[in-house]
Motif scaffolding. Structure first.
Motif, PDB file in Angstrom:
ATOM      1  N   ARG A   1       0.841  -1.207   0.000  1.00  0.00           N
ATOM      2  CA  ARG A   1       0.000   0.000   0.000  1.00  0.00           C
ATOM      3  C   ARG A   1       0.872   1.251   0.000  1.00  0.00           C
ATOM      4  O   ARG A   1       0.637   2.197  -0.749  1.00  0.00           O
ATOM      5  N   GLY A   2       1.904   1.265   0.825  1.00  0.00           N
ATOM      6  CA  GLY A   2       2.785   2.420   0.908  1.00  0.00           C
ATOM      7  C   GLY A   2       3.558   2.658  -0.379  1.00  0.00           C
ATOM      8  O   GLY A   2       3.708   3.802  -0.820  1.00  0.00           O
ATOM      9  N   LEU A   3       4.041   1.579  -0.998  1.00  0.00           N
ATOM     10  CA  LEU A   3       4.765   1.731  -2.260  1.00  0.00           C
ATOM     11  C   LEU A   3       3.825   2.194  -3.374  1.00  0.00           C
ATOM     12  O   LEU A   3       4.190   3.029  -4.203  1.00  0.00           O
ATOM     13  N   ARG A   4       2.620   1.663  -3.379  1.00  0.00           N
ATOM     14  CA  ARG A   4       1.631   2.086  -4.380  1.00  0.00           C
ATOM     15  C   ARG A   4       1.301   3.573  -4.209  1.00  0.00           C
ATOM     16  O   ARG A   4       1.222   4.324  -5.185  1.00  0.00           O
ATOM     17  N   ASP A   5       1.152   4.014  -2.961  1.00  0.00           N
ATOM     18  CA  ASP A   5       0.880   5.432  -2.689  1.00  0.00           C
ATOM     19  C   ASP A   5       2.040   6.314  -3.148  1.00  0.00           C
ATOM     20  O   ASP A   5       1.833   7.407  -3.677  1.00  0.00           O
ATOM     21  N   ALA A   6       3.254   5.837  -2.941  1.00  0.00           N
ATOM     22  CA  ALA A   6       4.431   6.613  -3.369  1.00  0.00           C
ATOM     23  C   ALA A   6       4.461   6.751  -4.891  1.00  0.00           C
ATOM     24  O   ALA A   6       4.770   7.823  -5.416  1.00  0.00           O
ATOM     25  N   LEU A   7       4.110   5.680  -5.601  1.00  0.00           N
ATOM     26  CA  LEU A   7       4.076   5.752  -7.067  1.00  0.00           C
ATOM     27  C   LEU A   7       2.945   6.664  -7.545  1.00  0.00           C
ATOM     28  O   LEU A   7       3.109   7.433  -8.483  1.00  0.00           O
ATOM     29  N   THR A   8       1.798   6.586  -6.890  1.00  0.00           N
ATOM     30  CA  THR A   8       0.674   7.449  -7.247  1.00  0.00           C
ATOM     31  C   THR A   8       1.035   8.910  -7.034  1.00  0.00           C
ATOM     32  O   THR A   8       0.673   9.775  -7.833  1.00  0.00           O
ATOM     33  N   ALA A   9       1.772   9.192  -5.970  1.00  0.00           N
ATOM     34  CA  ALA A   9       2.190  10.571  -5.689  1.00  0.00           C
ATOM     35  C   ALA A   9       3.098  11.107  -6.790  1.00  0.00           C
ATOM     36  O   ALA A   9       3.071  12.293  -7.089  1.00  0.00           O
ATOM     37  N   LEU A  10       3.872  10.240  -7.409  1.00  0.00           N
ATOM     38  CA  LEU A  10       4.728  10.685  -8.516  1.00  0.00           C
ATOM     39  C   LEU A  10       3.883  11.183  -9.685  1.00  0.00           C
ATOM     40  O   LEU A  10       4.229  12.159 -10.351  1.00  0.00           O
ATOM     41  N   ASP A  11       2.763  10.524  -9.947  1.00  0.00           N
ATOM     42  CA  ASP A  11       1.872  10.946 -11.030  1.00  0.00           C
ATOM     43  C   ASP A  11       1.153  12.243 -10.691  1.00  0.00           C
ATOM     44  O   ASP A  11       0.781  12.993 -11.584  1.00  0.00           O
ATOM     45  N   ALA A  12       0.942  12.503  -9.414  1.00  0.00           N
ATOM     46  CA  ALA A  12       0.180  13.679  -8.999  1.00  0.00           C
ATOM     47  C   ALA A  12       1.033  14.933  -8.899  1.00  0.00           C
ATOM     48  O   ALA A  12       0.501  16.034  -8.800  1.00  0.00           O
TER      49      ALA A  12
END
Length: 100
Positions: A66-77
């Motif tokens: 979950r944390g790694l997925r959130d970090a990747l999503t933050a890169l897109d945002a």
């Protein structure tokens, strides 16, 4: 001669009592730092599985994922470079532009 089982030395008894095949055992999987503090913290969280029984691993893995997925999503945002300014001319009134 006695019919009882042979006695073991006290050191051997301690070793036998300490070993529990069902007890958690460190996996000793190396974790190489990525340079991103948030990602590195998530990867270090994997070390928690070294002290948990197998049925506790799932919760840790889900948390790390979950944390790694959130970090990747933050890169897109994250905002990118600003868009180039629009030209200083009015938009054509016709979809075909000005055909003079």
């Amino acid at each position: 001669m006695s019919d009882t089982a042979p006695r073991t030395a006290p050191e051997e008894q301690d070793q036998e009592q300490e070993y529990d095949p069902a007890a958690p055992a460190p996996l000793n999987v190396p974790r190489t730092p990525t340079g991103d503090a948030e990602v590195d913290a998530r990867l270090e969280r994997l070390a928690d599985t070294d002290h948990l029984a197998t049925d506790g691993h799932h919760e840790v893995y889900e948390d790390v994922h979950r944390g790694l997925r959130d970090a990747l999503t933050a890169l897109d945002a994250r905002p990118g470079p600003p868009a180039p300014p629009a030209p200083d001319r009015p938009a054509p009134s016709s979809p075909y532009g000005n055909r003079s």
